[in-house]
Design a protein around this motif. Structure first.
Motif, mmCIF file in Angstrom:
data_model
loop_
_atom_site.group_PDB
_atom_site.id
_atom_site.type_symbol
_atom_site.label_atom_id
_atom_site.label_comp_id
_atom_site.label_asym_id
_atom_site.label_seq_id
_atom_site.Cartn_x
_atom_site.Cartn_y
_atom_site.Cartn_z
ATOM 1 N N GLY A 89 0.834 -1.203 0.000
ATOM 2 C CA GLY A 89 0.000 0.000 0.000
ATOM 3 C C GLY A 89 0.859 1.239 0.000
ATOM 4 N N VAL B 202 9.525 12.537 4.812
ATOM 5 C CA VAL B 202 8.689 11.454 5.361
ATOM 6 C C VAL B 202 9.292 10.942 6.673
ATOM 7 N N ILE C 124 7.806 12.753 9.437
ATOM 8 C CA ILE C 124 6.432 12.295 9.727
ATOM 9 C C ILE C 124 6.481 11.020 10.567
HETATM 10 P P1 NAD Z 1 9.665 8.072 0.626
HETATM 11 O O1 NAD Z 1 10.039 8.716 1.906
HETATM 12 O O2 NAD Z 1 8.809 8.824 -0.322
HETATM 13 O O3 NAD Z 1 8.915 6.684 0.882
HETATM 14 C C1 NAD Z 1 9.439 5.673 1.698
HETATM 15 C C2 NAD Z 1 8.295 4.838 2.281
HETATM 16 O O4 NAD Z 1 7.481 5.677 3.087
HETATM 17 C C3 NAD Z 1 7.393 4.206 1.234
HETATM 18 O O5 NAD Z 1 7.083 2.897 1.661
HETATM 19 C C4 NAD Z 1 6.157 5.095 1.269
HETATM 20 O O6 NAD Z 1 4.964 4.400 0.971
HETATM 21 C C5 NAD Z 1 6.129 5.570 2.715
HETATM 22 N N1 NAD Z 1 5.493 6.902 2.853
HETATM 23 C C6 NAD Z 1 5.457 7.907 1.939
HETATM 24 N N2 NAD Z 1 4.804 8.975 2.434
HETATM 25 C C7 NAD Z 1 4.402 8.643 3.688
HETATM 26 C C8 NAD Z 1 3.673 9.326 4.708
HETATM 27 N N3 NAD Z 1 3.234 10.566 4.517
HETATM 28 N N4 NAD Z 1 3.462 8.686 5.865
HETATM 29 C C9 NAD Z 1 3.899 7.430 6.073
HETATM 30 N N5 NAD Z 1 4.597 6.738 5.134
HETATM 31 C C10 NAD Z 1 4.849 7.318 3.950
HETATM 32 O O7 NAD Z 1 11.047 7.662 -0.044
HETATM 33 P P2 NAD Z 1 11.284 7.044 -1.466
HETATM 34 O O8 NAD Z 1 11.019 8.086 -2.498
HETATM 35 O O9 NAD Z 1 10.604 5.720 -1.594
HETATM 36 O O10 NAD Z 1 12.862 6.747 -1.401
HETATM 37 C C11 NAD Z 1 13.813 7.668 -1.726
HETATM 38 C C12 NAD Z 1 14.434 8.303 -0.506
HETATM 39 O O11 NAD Z 1 14.904 7.308 0.386
HETATM 40 C C13 NAD Z 1 15.636 9.151 -0.805
HETATM 41 O O12 NAD Z 1 15.583 10.325 -0.038
HETATM 42 C C14 NAD Z 1 16.799 8.290 -0.381
HETATM 43 O O13 NAD Z 1 17.964 9.003 -0.037
HETATM 44 C C15 NAD Z 1 16.243 7.577 0.781
HETATM 45 N N6 NAD Z 1 16.954 6.333 0.993
HETATM 46 C C16 NAD Z 1 17.715 6.167 2.097
HETATM 47 C C17 NAD Z 1 18.404 4.978 2.279
HETATM 48 C C18 NAD Z 1 19.274 4.732 3.461
HETATM 49 O O14 NAD Z 1 19.603 3.583 3.667
HETATM 50 N N7 NAD Z 1 19.652 5.718 4.238
HETATM 51 C C19 NAD Z 1 18.288 3.971 1.339
HETATM 52 C C20 NAD Z 1 17.503 4.185 0.237
HETATM 53 C C21 NAD Z 1 16.821 5.348 0.081
#
Ligand code: NAD
Length: 456
Positions: free
Chosen positions: A168, A192, A195
């Motif tokens: 989801g 996020v 949040i």
């Molecule tokens: P994102 O924060 O948009 O989403 C990550 C997860 O959070 C997803 O499962 C999404 O469904 C959920 N999500 C999104 N909005 C939400 C909300 N309002 N409330 C609760 N959950 C929510 O990130 P993304 O675009 O999937 O990934 C890219 C980002 O992740 C980049 O900033 C990257 O640097 C970071 N990242 C970090 C690592 C690490 O190990 N430090 C690894 C990979 C990616």
């Protein structure tokens, strides 16, 4: 949406039965996971191809292979990690012994992103299982085929009260965050992450945040230019730059900028061919929204290398922009794409100040042969982790806990780091009943004098 509340309740009940705490159960679960991943390798490769056009090589090396290696390493060491650790006892506690017990939190919630959709969901799962938790995984909605494959693999081997996958979007994530889970492990973006931390704060749930940000890569004048160019091109353009620890931008010393540019062009050609857009193995940008966002950056500075893109296929060729300053739009946020902006510098102090003026990075890379320069950078800049004379490679060592600091993340994992992250460290003093030292009691004669002998 399945009844999330009832799933969490079932997992809690299962956890309290105590099965997941048994070492044999954990090892068996990890073996099952390894077997299922191997059996489903083709399905996973196909899903990663459909979701992101990942080549088989990249998908195996950076998703499936690293996960299998993490399982192997964990199985090998788990018995040692899981033992109660006997620690020293001070003289004030004479007669007693002291232990640290690693115990699972209970139900762990893992929320993962789309960029390495398999690895970043399963690597935390390995740590969570190793530590003896029950787990709910919420994979990314932006890579649905991989999320489906993960759900299929997990359902094949584990009952839902032990490990469950809930697919989801943000709304589902929010519904899970509203539950009383015992640990939250989040990988994703900084906004996020805030949040998630707010939701955790409401319930005081312990958490790990694996976030992102702008990771600098410094090429000093004494660097081995040819190797630097190749290792930077590899780390930056892997997965089309959609890697949390990819070098986000370069700081190149003015004296070597021309030589570096030539070497970098050669490295890109060597890795992706003369016309990267025709390379069928080029990973694509995850969505049209991200493609548009990245295409907007192509207006910044001067185009040095690449710059071509194909909107239909959502691909952008490896691109380098020069004449960039911190004011350009590409320097405002994490790029997360195959575009590399270059800043130039003369004195190392300019680099250090420039990085200090921005949030603490997740990773930092420095190319220099000088021990002095290496020490100066290591001593003056805080960052999650990184490499000297390489990029990204620190991420795949099980001996180096991986994570950010402050705005780039809280906590770390991989190898024993994962086991520790998903374990509460319970400190226990076992006191003797054979005698009782009187000093601590208020009625002891000359109590203050005596206690001052011990507590000074
Ligand atoms: P994102 O924060 O948009 O989403 C990550 C997860 O959070 C997803 O499962 C999404 O469904 C959920 N999500 C999104 N909005 C939400 C909300 N309002 N409330 C609760 N959950 C929510 O990130 P993304 O675009 O999937 O990934 C890219 C980002 O992740 C980049 O900033 C990257 O640097 C970071 N990242 C970090 C690592 C690490 O190990 N430090 C690894 C990979 C990616």
């Amino acid at each position: 949406m399945e009844n999330i509340h009832s799933l969490i309740t079932q997992q809690k009940a299962f956890f309290h039965m105590g099965k997941t705490k048994k070492l044999a159960f954990r090892l068996d679960a990890l073996e099952k996971l390894r077997g299922a991943i191997k059996n489903n390798e083709d399905k996973l490769l196909q899903a990663l191809k459909l979701d992101l056009n990942k080549s088989e090589f990249e998908a195996y090396a950076s998703e499936i292979g690293v996960v299998l290696e993490e399982i192997r390493f964990t199985i090998k060491h788990l018995q040692t990690w899981a033992k109660p650790e006997k620690v020293k006892t001070p003289i004030t506690h004479m007669g007693s012994t002291s232990y640290i017990y690693s115990e699972p939190y209970g139900v762990a919630l893992v929320i993962s992103p789309w960029n390495y959709p398999f690895q970043l969901a399963i690597n935390p799962l390995i740590g969570a299982i190793a530590a003896g938790n029950c787990v709910v995984i919420k994979p990314s909605e932006l890579t649905p085929k991989t999320s489906e494959a993960i759900a299929h693999i997990i359902a094949e081997i584990f009952p839902r009260e032990f490990v469950a996958v809930i697919q989801g979007d943000a709304e589902t994530s929010q519904a899970l965050l509203a539950e009383d889970v015992d640990y939250i492990f989040f990988t994703g973006s900084v906004p996020v992450g805030k949040i998630i931390m707010e939701a955790a704060a409401k319930k005081l749930t312990p958490l790990t945040l694996e976030l992102g940000g702008k990771s600098p890569c410094i090429v000093h004048k004494d660097a081995n230019i040819k190797l630097a160019a190749k290792r930077i091109a590899w780390g930056k353009f892997l997965n089309a730059g959609q890697t949390c620890v990819a070098p986000d931008y370069l700081y190149v010393h003015e004296d070597i900028k021309d030589g570096f540019a030539t070497a970098f062009k050669e490295s890109i050609t060597e890795l992706y061919g003369d016309t990267p857009l025709h390379n069928s193995e080029l990973t694509r940008i995850v969505s049209e929204r991200h493609f548009e966002r990245l295409a907007g950056f192509l207006q910044d500075g001067d185009l040095l290398i690449g710059g071509k893109s194909d909107k239909e296929q959502l691909i952008i060729e490896p691109t380098v922009l020069t004449n960039i300053t911190w004011k350009d739009s590409i320097m405002q946020d994490e790029i997360f794409g195959p575009i590399l902006p270059v800043l130039e510098y003369n004195e190392l102090s300019e680099v250090i100040t420039g990085i200090h003026n921005h949030p603490k990075p997740l990773a930092l890379y420095l190319f220099s042969e000088s021990e002095e320069v290496q020490q100066e950078v290591l001593n003056s800049i805080t960052f999650g982790g990184g490499c000297i004379n390489d990029t990204v490679y620190h991420f795949v060592s099980p001996y180096l806990p991986f994570g950010g600091v402050g705005p780039s993340g809280i906590g770390a994992y991989h190898g024993k780091g994962s086991f520790d992250t998903f374990s509460h460290k319970k400190s226990v003093l076992k006191q003797t009943t054979l005698f009782d030292i009187p000093f601590r009691y208020p009625n002891v004669k000359n109590g203050l004098k005596k206690i001052k002998l011990f507590l000074k």
